[in-house]
Enzyme design. Structure first.
Site, mmCIF file in Angstrom:
data_model
loop_
_atom_site.group_PDB
_atom_site.id
_atom_site.type_symbol
_atom_site.label_atom_id
_atom_site.label_comp_id
_atom_site.label_asym_id
_atom_site.label_seq_id
_atom_site.Cartn_x
_atom_site.Cartn_y
_atom_site.Cartn_z
ATOM 1 N N HIS A 164 57.448 -5.476 44.349
ATOM 2 C CA HIS A 164 56.457 -4.758 45.181
ATOM 3 C C HIS A 164 55.553 -3.845 44.364
ATOM 4 O O HIS A 164 54.894 -2.978 44.922
ATOM 5 C CB HIS A 164 57.183 -3.948 46.263
ATOM 6 C CG HIS A 164 57.833 -4.804 47.311
ATOM 7 N ND1 HIS A 164 58.875 -4.380 48.102
ATOM 8 C CD2 HIS A 164 57.583 -6.079 47.700
ATOM 9 C CE1 HIS A 164 59.242 -5.347 48.921
ATOM 10 N NE2 HIS A 164 58.478 -6.392 48.699
ATOM 11 N N GLN A 215 62.814 -4.197 44.554
ATOM 12 C CA GLN A 215 61.793 -3.981 45.579
ATOM 13 C C GLN A 215 61.256 -2.562 45.463
ATOM 14 O O GLN A 215 60.303 -2.193 46.116
ATOM 15 C CB GLN A 215 62.397 -4.145 46.978
ATOM 16 C CG GLN A 215 62.978 -5.511 47.247
ATOM 17 C CD GLN A 215 63.834 -5.479 48.502
ATOM 18 O OE1 GLN A 215 63.335 -5.619 49.608
ATOM 19 N NE2 GLN A 215 65.119 -5.297 48.350
ATOM 20 N N ILE A 261 59.605 0.918 44.069
ATOM 21 C CA ILE A 261 58.337 1.178 43.387
ATOM 22 C C ILE A 261 58.387 2.536 42.697
ATOM 23 O O ILE A 261 57.375 3.055 42.265
ATOM 24 C CB ILE A 261 57.187 1.129 44.409
ATOM 25 C CG1 ILE A 261 57.432 2.128 45.548
ATOM 26 C CG2 ILE A 261 57.032 -0.271 44.970
ATOM 27 C CD1 ILE A 261 56.296 2.224 46.522
ATOM 28 N N CYS A 284 38.118 5.783 39.318
ATOM 29 C CA CYS A 284 38.236 5.156 37.998
ATOM 30 C C CYS A 284 37.353 5.889 36.991
ATOM 31 O O CYS A 284 36.159 6.108 37.264
ATOM 32 C CB CYS A 284 37.801 3.691 38.122
ATOM 33 S SG CYS A 284 37.783 2.790 36.575
ATOM 34 N N GLU A 300 75.844 0.561 54.291
ATOM 35 C CA GLU A 300 76.224 -0.036 55.582
ATOM 36 C C GLU A 300 76.015 -1.534 55.524
ATOM 37 O O GLU A 300 75.290 -2.024 54.669
ATOM 38 C CB GLU A 300 75.340 0.545 56.691
ATOM 39 C CG GLU A 300 75.768 1.925 57.115
ATOM 40 C CD GLU A 300 74.602 2.747 57.624
ATOM 41 O OE1 GLU A 300 73.663 2.154 58.166
ATOM 42 O OE2 GLU A 300 74.647 3.974 57.435
ATOM 43 N N GLY A 333 71.777 -1.848 47.685
ATOM 44 C CA GLY A 333 70.911 -0.942 48.444
ATOM 45 C C GLY A 333 69.750 -1.617 49.145
ATOM 46 O O GLY A 333 68.661 -1.070 49.190
ATOM 47 N N SER A 334 70.001 -2.775 49.713
ATOM 48 C CA SER A 334 68.911 -3.460 50.435
ATOM 49 C C SER A 334 69.412 -3.991 51.770
ATOM 50 O O SER A 334 70.437 -4.673 51.837
ATOM 51 C CB SER A 334 68.355 -4.613 49.600
ATOM 52 O OG SER A 334 67.267 -5.192 50.279
ATOM 53 N N ASN A 389 76.277 -1.982 49.492
ATOM 54 C CA ASN A 389 75.392 -1.296 50.425
ATOM 55 C C ASN A 389 76.190 -0.230 51.151
ATOM 56 O O ASN A 389 77.402 -0.366 51.323
ATOM 57 C CB ASN A 389 74.867 -2.289 51.480
ATOM 58 C CG ASN A 389 73.468 -2.784 51.162
ATOM 59 O OD1 ASN A 389 72.632 -2.062 50.592
ATOM 60 N ND2 ASN A 389 73.203 -4.027 51.541
#
Ligand code: NAD
Length: 246
Positions: A120, A102, A104, A149, A217, A189-190, A215
């Site tokens: 993502h 997830q 970026i 651009c 928590e 980590g999610s 994780n």
């Protein structure tokens, strides 16, 4: 107790046929990138409206100032940590078949993982909203003005998804397939709060995969689908698992 679990995870990974990882903001915390939520989270300092696609169109300059600070002034200087490096090593050894992230921040890519499904998107690219050309961030001059651009003069947008945008089709389809086919999934980590990404571990579980959660928590997954839960820092736990692999 934790050591037993680490040994158990190492054994499961060694025996797995199709192991997949699913990572979130937590794996990059030890690289110095804060998560969105929680005490030190990005939302406590910045207005999340800047990351809303309609706001980006209607208040581009204001939105860009926040985006530049968070994703380019802060993220750009960060390096992968031992958690990212361990996952890249496991891929090179054939232990991990795919990595759904997830995140970026491009840190898995920098660590050397390659079969990555960017659920993502990625802040390492920009896309032109007029002609659809893409550009690597390192080739974009960062100023206080939103970048344009070089081919058509259209507005460039970071190639990660904003609130209100859909998941990129290819990453979505490949992630669903990986979740359906894996026999082992690591959640790393999610928190499980962001939809639709949060459904991927549930799909994996429904298709018979064992779920390993690492994780700091407890998360929304902990008491529902996780078979083994190790609470702690990914950058410390993943190398410990690696050391016990046969
Ligand atoms: P989240 O912020 O909702 O949850 C972070 C999770 O990581 C928590 O469960 C926490 O306990 C855990 N954690 C914190 N430090 C950890 C550590 N050192 N080791 C292991 N776990 C740790 O994260 P999410 O579920 O990924 O959802 C946030 C959304 O925000 C995602 O969509 C993501 O794209 C985006 N985001 C990305 C980045 C990034 O690219 N680095 C940073 C912030 C937010």
């Amino acid at each position: 107790m934790v050591d037993n679990k680490i040994q158990e995870v190492a054994d499961l990974l060694s025996k797995s046929k199709y192991a997949v990882t699913f990572t979130g903001a937590g794996i990059s915390v030890e690289s110095g990138i804060p998560p969105f939520r929680g005490e030190d989270g990005i939302y406590n300092k910045y207005d999340p409206a800047a990351l809303d696609i309609d706001y980006f169109y209607s208040n581009t300059a204001k939105s860009w100032a926040v985006i530049k600070e968070i994703f380019y002034d802060i993220f750009e200087k960060k390096l992968p940590n031992s958690g990212h490096h361990t996952l890249a090593k496991w891929e090179s050894e054939g232990l991990i078949k795919a990595l759904i992230t997830q995140n970026i921040d491009n840190l898995h890519q920098e660590a050397g993982s390659s079969n990555i499904f960017e659920f993502h998107g990625n802040s390492g690219r920009f896309v032109c909203l007029k002609c659809n050309s893409t550009f690597e961030t390192k080739n974009i001059k960062m100023t206080t003005e939103p970048p344009k651009c070089s081919k058509c003069g259209g507005l460039l947008k970071p190639d990660f998804i904003f609130f209100g945008e859909g998941i990129p089709h290819e990453a979505y389809n490949k992630s669903i397939q990986a979740a359906q086919n894996c026999d082992l999934m690591f959640i790393i980590g999610s928190s499980g709060e962001v939809s639709p990404a949060n459904s991927l571990p549930i799909i994996a579980k429904d298709h018979g995969a064992k779920i390993i959660e690492i994780n700091k928590e407890k998360s929304l997954y902990t008491d529902k689908i996780s078979d083994i839960v190790i609470l702690g820092k990914a950058g410390e736990i993943l190398p410990k698992i690696d050391a016990l692999l046969k």
